[in-house]
Design an enzyme around this catalytic site. Structure first.
Site, PDB file in Angstrom:
ATOM      1  N   PRO A 110       0.841  -1.206   0.000  1.00 12.75           N
ATOM      2  CA  PRO A 110       0.000   0.000   0.000  1.00 12.75           C
ATOM      3  C   PRO A 110       0.873   1.251   0.000  1.00 12.75           C
ATOM      4  O   PRO A 110       1.727   1.424   0.854  1.00 12.75           O
ATOM      5  CB  PRO A 110      -0.792  -0.095   1.311  1.00 12.75           C
ATOM      6  N   GLU A 111       0.664   2.094  -0.983  1.00 12.42           N
ATOM      7  CA  GLU A 111       1.380   3.370  -1.063  1.00 12.42           C
ATOM      8  C   GLU A 111       0.450   4.461  -0.535  1.00 12.42           C
ATOM      9  O   GLU A 111      -0.700   4.195  -0.180  1.00 12.42           O
ATOM     10  CB  GLU A 111       1.767   3.653  -2.519  1.00 12.42           C
TER      11      GLU A 111
END
Ligand SMILES: [Zn+2]
Length: 276
Positions: free
Chosen positions: A2-3
């Site tokens: 997850p960015e």
């Protein structure tokens, strides 16, 4: 992994289900995340009301007056909302569902994290004062992240601009994908020394970073509803990239060949003819 856009979308996705609600129960099924989940949470959290759900860098902060619950998704974490209305009774926690926050209205916030690099932490008082959040750089989507400030910070720096963009003391949440893509859009070679980039080029770069992140967040907007009763994986966005992961393929602007190099153990992708 997850960015920032996924974390921002998660924040927007869960906030309406949690804000103003009172916690009934905290369930720790496996406390061995990146750092141990504090074992006092099941006795500490019940009765507290969640005042707000916000994001700083890739941390989610659930502010509860007395303190804040900090959640990080690590490499593989995802959060979702199970609501009594959508019949969650039939859904038993799975192997990787390590933490539940149960609210008095029976809504459940559930953390799934197969690789267990995520975190659930408690900070008494203002969550932004947690040691992990102090000394962080600018938030890229706010006015705090500006060309003038980036220009100022990098004078005299011989560090490559790609690594500068990924340094969270400078700006937070610009992960590898977004650094590569923004540098392409700005026409800047990732190896260029940050101290050699002039202010007008920083104006273009800062806009490119904001635009790249914003587009990803918008792409994630369509998955917002899936935070309720989904398998939790839909929060990760698949996008079309200009250069990221496209080694040896044709540049979409000039038909040159996309090159790959390593910088600080990370992969950089760029078009030598579009980026100088
Ligand atoms: Zn090109």
């Amino acid at each position: 992994m997850p960015e920032l856009p996924e974390v921002e979308t998660t924040c927007r996705g869960i906030a309406p289900h949690l804000t103003g609600k009172t916690i009934a129960q905290a369930v720790i099924r496996n406390s061995r995340l990146r750092w141990p989940v504090p074992d006092e949470l099941p006795s500490l959290l019940p009765g507290l009301t969640i005042r707000s759900v916000t994001r700083r860098a890739k941390y989610l902060l659930l502010d509860c007056d007395a303190g804040a619950l900090l959640i990080h998704l690590g490499m593989s974490g995802s959060l979702r909302i199970l609501s009594a209305k959508s019949g969650y009774d039939s859904e038993l926690p799975q192997k990787h569902d390590h933490f539940d926050l149960v609210l008095r209205d029976q809504t459940i916030l559930r953390l799934r994290d197969p690789r267990r690099f995520g975190a659930v932490l408690w900070h008494a008082g203002d969550g932004l004062q947690h040691p992990l959040l102090l000394n962080l750089g600018s938030e890229p989507l706010t006015a705090d992240f500006s060309a003038a400030q980036l220009f100022e910070k990098t004078r005299g720096s011989r560090t490559a601009i790609k690594q500068t963009l990924m340094n969270h003391h400078v700006v937070v949440g610009v992960g590898n994908i977004y650094a590569n893509e923004a540098l392409f859009l700005a026409g800047i070679n990732p190896k260029t020394a940050a101290g050699r980039i002039a202010l007008p080029r920083y104006e273009i770069l800062v806009q490119a970073v904001k635009q790249t992140l914003q587009l990803a967040i918008e792409a994630g907007g369509s998955t917002l509803r899936d935070f309720v009763h989904s398998d939790g994986s839909s929060g990760y966005f698949q996008q079309q990239y200009w250069v990221y992961g496209r080694t040896g393929q044709l540049c979409k602007k000039c038909a040159g060949i996309i090159k790959h190099i390593r910088q600080g153990q990370r992969s950089s992708y760029y078009c030598p003819s579009c980026q100088h």
